[in-house]
Design a protein around this motif. Structure first.
Motif, PDB file in Angstrom:
ATOM      1  N   MET A  55      46.261  37.713  50.876  1.00 44.12           N
ATOM      2  CA  MET A  55      46.528  39.116  51.185  1.00 44.12           C
ATOM      3  C   MET A  55      46.784  39.384  52.661  1.00 44.12           C
ATOM      4  N   GLY A  56      46.734  38.334  53.483  1.00 43.93           N
ATOM      5  CA  GLY A  56      47.166  38.474  54.870  1.00 43.93           C
ATOM      6  C   GLY A  56      46.219  39.205  55.790  1.00 43.93           C
ATOM      7  N   PRO A 113      35.050  48.822  38.460  1.00 50.25           N
ATOM      8  CA  PRO A 113      35.118  47.377  38.225  1.00 50.25           C
ATOM      9  C   PRO A 113      36.462  46.800  38.672  1.00 50.25           C
ATOM     10  N   ILE A 114      36.419  45.604  39.246  1.00 49.37           N
ATOM     11  CA  ILE A 114      37.639  44.907  39.656  1.00 49.37           C
ATOM     12  C   ILE A 114      37.879  43.703  38.744  1.00 49.37           C
ATOM     13  N   ALA A 115      36.891  42.803  38.677  1.00 48.97           N
ATOM     14  CA  ALA A 115      37.050  41.623  37.817  1.00 48.97           C
ATOM     15  C   ALA A 115      35.706  40.964  37.562  1.00 48.97           C
ATOM     16  N   LEU A 116      35.513  40.532  36.333  1.00 41.43           N
ATOM     17  CA  LEU A 116      34.404  39.634  36.018  1.00 41.43           C
ATOM     18  C   LEU A 116      34.835  38.258  36.490  1.00 41.43           C
ATOM     19  N   ALA A 117      34.104  37.706  37.456  1.00 37.50           N
ATOM     20  CA  ALA A 117      34.527  36.447  38.058  1.00 37.50           C
ATOM     21  C   ALA A 117      34.102  35.236  37.239  1.00 37.50           C
ATOM     22  N   ALA A 118      32.849  35.214  36.803  1.00 40.86           N
ATOM     23  CA  ALA A 118      32.346  34.026  36.119  1.00 40.86           C
ATOM     24  C   ALA A 118      31.114  34.363  35.298  1.00 40.86           C
ATOM     25  N   THR A 119      30.837  33.520  34.333  1.00 36.86           N
ATOM     26  CA  THR A 119      29.604  33.628  33.552  1.00 36.86           C
ATOM     27  C   THR A 119      28.871  32.297  33.620  1.00 36.86           C
ATOM     28  N   ARG A 263      45.574  45.350  42.767  1.00 38.04           N
ATOM     29  CA  ARG A 263      45.935  44.261  43.698  1.00 38.04           C
ATOM     30  C   ARG A 263      44.786  43.274  43.853  1.00 38.04           C
ATOM     31  N   LEU A 264      43.574  43.802  44.037  1.00 31.82           N
ATOM     32  CA  LEU A 264      42.408  42.934  44.175  1.00 31.82           C
ATOM     33  C   LEU A 264      42.172  42.126  42.897  1.00 31.82           C
ATOM     34  N   ASN A 265      42.359  42.767  41.751  1.00 32.08           N
ATOM     35  CA  ASN A 265      42.175  42.072  40.485  1.00 32.08           C
ATOM     36  C   ASN A 265      43.160  40.908  40.350  1.00 32.08           C
ATOM     37  N   ALA A 266      44.430  41.179  40.660  1.00 33.32           N
ATOM     38  CA  ALA A 266      45.466  40.155  40.508  1.00 33.32           C
ATOM     39  C   ALA A 266      45.178  38.941  41.386  1.00 33.32           C
ATOM     40  N   GLU A 267      44.775  39.182  42.637  1.00 29.16           N
ATOM     41  CA  GLU A 267      44.527  38.068  43.553  1.00 29.16           C
ATOM     42  C   GLU A 267      43.219  37.359  43.225  1.00 29.16           C
TER      43      GLU A 267
END
Length: 319
Positions: A55-56, A113-119, A263-267
């Motif tokens: 994201m620079g 919420p943006i993203a569930l990263a891991a379980t 944008r945050l979710n996609a990256e």
């Protein structure tokens, strides 16, 4: 009416700016509400490196531990909803509301919420002297000797505690709870024979299993994990429908613009697919997910409902 047209044009320009990917225009802070060096912190730092490159702008981790993660979580809940302060947090985001009467945030209303990263599952381990080679044998032994077997946890209401209470409820067994100040102390007493069983994360359990100091009977997730591939899930080993997972996820303050969230979710999803991230997560028996914001929001709500039921059934009162 000229000012109305100018104001309307300003809104259009602002919307176009978000849509054209001008976010982020400055460094972004990722708050981790636990101390440096833990699983949440390690994953957050790898994620920050990937987001910085993609994201620079610098994404940097700031640890704000204390009060069961509530200090850092509340800090982000009260932060400006502009995308420049986000939270990387474990399942305590939801569990605190189950365990405490006074929680200074609402895990559903105060966050986007943006993203569930891991379980990551817990691993059920027992003292090797216990006459139980499998989960089915452990359950049979517990039923034969109700209330005689004890299990340790890092404390009341922790993920290992709730994992065992769910097992007790679904398997119909009675075990005595012995709370400790941390997982290490519980595992030490398990090895010494002071308690019969405990749930621990894979990072803690695997070295002890490999050394023969404890025996692994099952993992709490829905499938086997790479770190302990020979160990079956609880649901496969005798308690159908059982599932208890720890999770990590990325959220922002409620009201953060939808284009920023997208944008945050996609990256973040791209970062979670990297080999480096998979390797870091595998150390803890965790697996990358990379959900949509809506899916992660649904998980938070369902976790609140599920663990509230388990806590009340176990007689765990809100502190």
């Amino acid at each position: 009416m000229r000012w109305v047209r100018l104001l309307f044009a300003g809104f259009l320009l602002a919307g176009n700016a978000w849509g054209q990917g001008e976010y982020p225009a400055r460094p972004v802070r990722i708050v981790v509400p636990s101390p440096p060096g833990g699983g949440t912190d390690i994953v957050a730092r790898v994620l920050a490196q990937h987001l910085s490159k993609a994201m620079g702008q610098p994404f940097f981790v700031e640890n704000k531990p204390g009060a069961g993660n509530m200090i850092g979580i509340e800090f982000v809940a009260r932060a400006p909803a502009d995308g420049y302060t986000v939270l990387f947090v474990a399942s305590t985001l939801a569990l605190n509301s189950v365990l405490y009467k006074k929680v200074p945030y609402d895990p559903v209303k105060d966050f986007a919420p943006i993203a569930l990263a891991a379980t990551a599952p817990n691993v059920l381990i027992v003292n090797p002297a216990l006459p139980a080679q499998t989960l089915a044998e452990f359950i049979a032994l517990a039923k034969k000797r109700p209330g005689a077997l004890s299990y340790g946890t890092p404390g009341i209401g922790t993920s290992p505690h709730l994992s065992m209470e769910l097992l007790k409820s679904m398997a119909g067994i009675d075990l005595q709870h012995v709370p400790y100040r941390g997982t290490a102390a519980a595992v030490t007493d398990l090895i010494g024979g002071q308690i019969a069983a405990t749930f621990a994360n894979a990072l803690t359990a695997k070295p002890q299993v490999d050394a023969g100091r404890v025996r692994a009977l099952a993992v709490s997730g829905p499938k086997r994990i790479e770190a302990l591939a020979a160990v079956p899930p609880v649901a496969e080993a005798g308690v159908p429908g059982y599932e208890a997972m720890q999770w990590y996820g990325l959220v922002a303050p409620a009201g953060t613009p939808a284009p920023v969230i997208a944008r945050l979710n996609a990256e973040a999803v791209k970062a979670l697919q990297s080999d480096e991230m998979r390797e870091k997560l595998a150390l803890d028996g965790a697996q990358p997910v990379g959900s949509s914001p809506a899916e992660f929001g649904s998980l938070i709500k369902s976790e609140l409902e599920k663990w509230t039921r388990v806590a009340r059934a176990a007689g765990i009162d809100q502190q």
